[in-house]
Design a protein around this motif. Structure first.
Motif, PDB file in Angstrom:
ATOM      1  N   TYR A 688       0.824  -1.213   0.000  1.00  0.00           N
ATOM      2  CA  TYR A 688       0.000   0.000   0.000  1.00  0.00           C
ATOM      3  C   TYR A 688       0.862   1.269   0.000  1.00  0.00           C
ATOM      4  CZ  TYR A 688      -4.180  -2.807   0.836  1.00  0.00           C
ATOM      5  OH  TYR A 688      -5.229  -3.703   0.711  1.00  0.00           O
ATOM      6  N   SER A 689       2.146   1.115  -0.372  1.00  0.00           N
ATOM      7  CA  SER A 689       3.078   2.250  -0.452  1.00  0.00           C
ATOM      8  C   SER A 689       3.174   3.008   0.864  1.00  0.00           C
ATOM      9  CB  SER A 689       2.654   3.205  -1.581  1.00  0.00           C
ATOM     10  OG  SER A 689       2.633   2.530  -2.818  1.00  0.00           O
ATOM     11  N   PHE A 690       3.132   2.252   1.923  1.00  0.00           N
ATOM     12  CA  PHE A 690       3.234   2.841   3.253  1.00  0.00           C
ATOM     13  C   PHE A 690       4.694   2.714   3.677  1.00  0.00           C
ATOM     14  CE2 PHE A 690       2.594   3.323   7.794  1.00  0.00           C
ATOM     15  CZ  PHE A 690       1.492   4.162   7.884  1.00  0.00           C
ATOM     16  N   GLY A 691       5.464   3.807   3.522  1.00  0.00           N
ATOM     17  CA  GLY A 691       6.903   3.758   3.709  1.00  0.00           C
ATOM     18  C   GLY A 691       7.379   4.361   5.012  1.00  0.00           C
ATOM     19  N   GLN A 692       8.689   4.688   5.065  1.00  0.00           N
ATOM     20  CA  GLN A 692       9.311   5.187   6.285  1.00  0.00           C
ATOM     21  C   GLN A 692       8.703   6.503   6.754  1.00  0.00           C
ATOM     22  OE1 GLN A 692      11.398   3.478   8.143  1.00  0.00           O
ATOM     23  NE2 GLN A 692      11.282   1.793   6.650  1.00  0.00           N
ATOM     24  N   ALA A 693       8.370   7.361   5.814  1.00  0.00           N
ATOM     25  CA  ALA A 693       7.796   8.662   6.176  1.00  0.00           C
ATOM     26  C   ALA A 693       6.464   8.478   6.893  1.00  0.00           C
ATOM     27  CB  ALA A 693       7.614   9.522   4.924  1.00  0.00           C
TER      28      ALA A 693
END
Length: 702
Positions: A688-693
């Motif tokens: 789900y493109s849930f990254g470090q940021a």
């Protein structure tokens, strides 16, 4: 230190240390014994240096070392004796010539009346407790006496406990051998079980002593081999270690009783005790709800059954209630902690005299499931409250209508396991509640938890070792003590190619996150027994943990085929398929399960989790919203974080943070749990493109 010096042949330094140890006890004979040994060693040296050959030199040297060790042990006992007034006052008597074994035994057999017998028994208990190393002659004298049918159970059991206590203070091979022989020769089960427990616990201390010499270890192992020379005695060893662990779980059991069971009992009982007697409760709710009384009775019966089940499983359900009753003056005397219960004990005579009727107390102490020290507490407590009880309560007691949970039926005889457990509970109370017990080694603390089994591992069969390993794996906290105990058992396996050996190694490796090693052992198990459910399940678990989801799916599918009634195998198969990226292919299967098992939270969670991987977060969120309607589920972090994911993937940021912040108010470790979840679920978050940021933002708002 002294033992090591003597073992290494450094007699000179050992003599110097022994002389220093004996300085505070001038006039008690220790210095004279040391000087005699010193003189003998000097003569031996002079004789050898002058070139004389002595064929008896080695034997004389061995005897000298043995006597020096005896002096060392006796000084340790002398130094470590509890400085209680009742020991101080009779110290000289305890060590005088008049207290020879023959004199003591004669006094026990000729004592007239309970008072005189009790005084002699206390004296003998303390004498045996502070005695130093026994000779073979003393050992035989006590063995013959304590196994004689002419000696009462009260005397034999009490003296056996004194030997055991002394053995735990300072190990003596002769005392340990005496206990082993008493166990084998006595016809009194109470005496046998006390001797068995004392020998095992005392030997555990000896083998756990880092300063023990090779000869001492050999002597101790010989005692254990004698003790455990039959199948029944090895089964007793198995039972005893389990019983000791039940004793150690008393705080957990007491917490469950006080927080869950007792409130239910008190809330649902149909009567209350007032100053005017037992009064039935008015059931106002019966008017509006005619089944209220029935439900309360069922709830109360369920609570009683729960306590009975705990008791049958070995739990010490009476510890909490009786622990405060060990402050009576009765327990100021060390021997009273270990005396079998008898109603004519002089120290409870006044209490018994205060009882308006002894029938109830005698019935409870005879048939109740209490250990001996609790029986004494019970009598003393009842004496102080019985007269204040309402008349109808006393009538119920006298009629036999009331009594403690777990009463035996009249005429039944307690078995060996029951007798042993009650004695272990007495020991546990002594070590836990007696302020003087800090001077004794505590067999219920530290690394002693599994020491009995480890100490005796070499005397057992592989089958027995395997059963012990499996018990520890199932019931112990997974810590270094647990792993160390299992490793101690494993190293004595005779067949290292057996299924049992590989399976235990596999489980240990899996718990230690050594997944490759675990797989190798599980494969060895399956090569021996390809249909082993435990090995297949282990292979599936370790493959899933290792990230080999195809192999995990294969084994879970095989398990589900073999055991279709086990829903968990199918759920795990679905989870493995999801992790393989095949969520869509198992959706119909999990929907079917949800339909067939409405309201099953585990299935609902698996369905919603599968939907997240199938990129259908809205449908997953609908399920989680329904699941979290149950307040209990709000404290389940696994469910909660999955619901948070569903909100995040649906772009419901405020709702996600609201769930997390509410949870964090009750759980200060929320951030640590989040970090772990982000790591474990990295593939889903990446989908789900849930990254470090995004992770950093979430963490910053907790």
């Amino acid at each position: 230190m002294v033992r090591r010096l003597l073992h290494n042949g450094d007699v000179k330094d050992a003599l110097r240390i022994l002389t220093e140890m004996a300085e505070p006890f001038l006039g008690e004979g220790y210095n004279e014994r040391i000087e005699r040994c010193q003189e003998e060693f000097r003569y031996m040296g002079d004789f050898m240096m002058r070139g004389f050959q002595d064929p008896q030199r080695e034997k004389l040297y061995g005897d000298l070392i043995h006597r020096l060790l005896d002096i060392f042990y006796d000084l340790r006992v002398r130094k470590g004796i509890i400085e209680a007034p009742y020991i101080k006052g009779i110290r000289k008597m305890l060590t005088s010539k008049e207290s020879s074994v023959e004199t003591l035994q004669t006094a026990l057999l000729t004592a007239e009346g309970d008072k005189e017998l009790h005084e002699v028994l206390v004296f003998c208990f303390l004498h045996v407790y502070i005695s130093g190393q026994w000779t073979e002659e003393i050992r035989e004298e006590w063995e013959i006496f304590l196994t004689s049918p002419k000696v009462s159970s009260l005397i034999s059991a009490t003296i056996v406990s004194a030997i055991s206590l002394s053995l735990c203070k300072v190990y003596s091979p002769a005392k340990a051998m005496a206990l082993a022989n008493i166990f084998l020769k006595s016809n009194d089960e109470m005496v046998r079980q006390r001797a068995f427990a004392g020998c095992l616990i005392g030997s555990a201390y000896a083998l756990d002593d880092n300063d023990a010499t090779d000869n001492e270890i050999l002597e101790t192992r010989n005692v254990l081999k004698l003790l455990l020379g039959s199948d029944p005695s090895r089964q007793m060893l198995m039972e005893m270690q389990i019983q000791m662990n039940h004793c150690q779980n008393v705080d957990k059991d007491s917490s469950e009783i006080s927080k869950t069971i007792m409130p239910n009992l008190m809330k649902n009982q149909p009567f209350k005790i007032t100053k005017d007697g037992i009064v039935e409760r008015e059931e106002e709710s019966d008017i509006l709800d005619p089944h209220a009384s029935e439900r309360k009775a069922e709830a109360m019966e369920a609570s009683v059954r729960k306590m009975l089940d705990m008791q049958k499983a070995g739990s010490d359900i009476f510890f909490q209630g009786f622990s405060q009753m060990k402050r009576y003056p009765f327990f100021y005397k060390l021997p009273n902690w270990f005396m079998p219960f008898y109603m004519t004990h002089p120290d409870i005579r006044l209490a018994v005299g205060e009882l308006p009727n002894n029938d109830f107390v005698e019935r409870v102490t005879k048939l109740g499931p209490f250990c001996d020290s609790d029986k004494y507490s019970f009598v003393i407590a009842m004496a102080s409250v019985m007269k204040q009880m309402p008349e109808n309560v006393r009538k119920m007691m006298d009629s036999g209508e009331v009594g403690p949970i777990g009463m035996r039926e009249e005429g039944t005889v307690p078995d060996a396991a029951f007798i042993r457990l009650r004695y272990l509970q007495d020991l546990y109370r002594f070590y836990r509640l007696n302020p003087f017990s800090t001077d004794f080694g505590n067999p219920f603390a530290g690394n002693m938890q599994w020491q009995l089994w480890v100490n005796c591992a070499e005397m057992l069969s592989d089958k027995e070792r395997y059963e012990m390993c499996m018990y520890i794996l199932k019931h112990a906290e997974k810590n270094q003590d647990c792993f160390g105990a299992i490793e101690g058992l494993l190293k004595h396996f005779s067949d290292r190619e057996s299924y049992q050996y590989h399976y235990v190694n596999a489980e240990i490796a899996f718990l230690g996150n050594s997944y490759g090693e675990a797989q190798a052992h599980y494969k060895a198990c399956l090569a021996i027994n390809k249909d082993s459910r435990m090995a297949m399940r282990g292979m599936a678990r370790v493959s899933y943990a290792f990230g080999e989801y195809a192999m995990a799916a294969y084994y879970y599918d095989a398990l589900h085929t073999l055991y279709p009634e086990r829903t968990s195998f199918l759920l795990n198969y679905i989870m493995a398929m999801v992790k393989m990226g095949d969520a869509d292919s198992v959706l119909n299967e999990i929907y079917r399960l949800d339909y067939e098992n409405p309201g099953d939270t585990t299935i609902q969670n698996t369905l919603a989790w599968t939907l997240l991987y199938a990129r259908k977060p809205e449908k997953a969120l609908a399920i989680y919203n329904k699941v979290l309607e149950n307040p209990d589920n709000l404290n389940n972090f696994t469910l909660l974080i999955n619901a948070v994911y569903a909100h995040l993937f649906c772009n419901n940021m405020e709702a996600a943070m609201s769930l997390l912040n509410d949870f964090s108010k009750q759980h200060p470790d929320t951030k640590e749990l989040l970090h772990k979840s982000f790591t474990d679920d990295a593939d889903l978050l990446q989908m789900y493109s849930f990254g470090q940021a995004e992770k950093a933002v979430i963490l910053s708002r907790i």
